[in-house]
Design a protein around this motif. Structure first.
Motif, PDB file in Angstrom:
ATOM      1  N   ARG A 173       0.793  -1.130   0.225  1.00  0.00           N
ATOM      2  CA  ARG A 173      -0.118  -0.182  -0.876  1.00  0.00           C
ATOM      3  C   ARG A 173       0.741   1.638   0.700  1.00  0.00           C
ATOM      4  O   ARG A 173       2.144   1.412   0.759  1.00  0.00           O
ATOM      5  N   MET A 229      -5.480  10.468   6.756  1.00  0.00           N
ATOM      6  CA  MET A 229      -5.523   9.609   6.118  1.00  0.00           C
ATOM      7  C   MET A 229      -4.804   8.584   7.059  1.00  0.00           C
ATOM      8  O   MET A 229      -4.845   7.051   6.940  1.00  0.00           O
ATOM      9  N   GLU A 272      -4.953   4.926   8.622  1.00  0.00           N
ATOM     10  CA  GLU A 272      -4.906   3.327   7.804  1.00  0.00           C
ATOM     11  C   GLU A 272      -3.374   3.111   7.325  1.00  0.00           C
ATOM     12  O   GLU A 272      -2.608   4.741   7.387  1.00  0.00           O
ATOM     13  N   GLU A 273      -2.803   1.959   7.155  1.00  0.00           N
ATOM     14  CA  GLU A 273      -1.784   1.342   7.684  1.00  0.00           C
ATOM     15  C   GLU A 273      -1.194   1.306   5.909  1.00  0.00           C
ATOM     16  O   GLU A 273      -1.797   0.882   4.663  1.00  0.00           O
ATOM     17  N   TYR A 274      -0.221   2.434   5.788  1.00  0.00           N
ATOM     18  CA  TYR A 274       0.521   2.430   4.528  1.00  0.00           C
ATOM     19  C   TYR A 274       1.898   1.116   4.591  1.00  0.00           C
ATOM     20  O   TYR A 274       2.931   1.983   5.711  1.00  0.00           O
TER      21      TYR A 274
END
Length: 225
Positions: free
Chosen positions: A5, A42, A45-47
């Motif tokens: 991601r 944002m 959320e995990e990236y």
């Protein structure tokens, strides 16, 4: 295998679209944000990686990265995108926790190669970026630093290694010999008293949070949460 991601943060819509299209074509999941302010919202959320423009209206990419590391304790790898490529700017980027630096204008091929390299480097188990929380202390194993209430504490390499060793196994008692063997390796000229001196200094620097380092008389030291 799960898709990696990536979050692309840039105030140029055309560039965001180009990067998103090409990275998605290579099999990544790509989200975009037009500003640092939006990107920070944002981040729950995990990236796996953030491509972050430095020069944006409002908050700069450098400021966002600094907030990520210090305020949010978020260690997601960051590649800075910037039209500025002076050595000073590069050093600024790396000093606040950047993983790589790409100067504009760039080719998509270059971006792709850098993305793969950073994901490979930061995706290996031994390089996972982790933060250990002990009370109000945050021990950042990847950046080798300790903060208390978001304030970086200036500790030495040996002090960090002692604290990190204790914090990885809360409640476990480490003898002075254990600590010497781990932190000083085979240096036979270092005395057990040296451990006491380092821990005394460490407690002093940590202030109120030094209370988490407990001395078990006759046994050694441990961290209590």
């Amino acid at each position: 295998m799960d898709k990696k991601r990536i979050l692309v943060v840039d105030d140029e819509a055309d560039l965001r679209e180009i990067l998103q299209f090409n990275l998605e074509s290579e099999g990544y999941f790509v989200a975009t944000a037009p500003s640092a302010e939006q990107a920070l919202k944002m981040l729950p959320e995990e990236y796996d990686l953030i491509l972050l423009d430095v020069m944006m209206d409002g908050m700069s990419g450098f400021k966002m990265a600094e907030k990520m590391r210090k305020d949010l304790h978020n260690a997601t790898p960051v590649i800075f995108l910037t039209a500025k490529d002076t050595e000073n700017d590069m050093l600024t980027g790396f000093s606040i926790g950047g993983d790589d630096y790409i100067s504009k204008p760039f080719s998509i091929k270059e971006v792709s190669a850098r993305v793969k390299a950073v994901l490979k480097r930061t995706g290996s188990p031994e390089s996972k970026k982790t933060i250990i929380d002990v009370g109000e202390m945050h021990i950042d194993q990847s950046m080798k630093c300790v903060s208390v209430n978001d304030r970086i504490i200036p500790i030495t390499k040996k002090e960090f290694e002692i604290l990190n060793m204790l914090a990885q196994a809360p409640g476990r008692i480490f003898s002075r010999e254990d600590i010497l063997n781990k932190v000083w390796n085979d240096d036979s000229y270092v005395l057990e008293r040296t451990v006491d001196v380092h821990i005394t200094r460490l407690r002093k620097k940590l202030g109120d949070q030094g209370k988490h380092i407990i001395n078990r008389s006759g046994y050694g030291y441990c961290i209590e949460l």
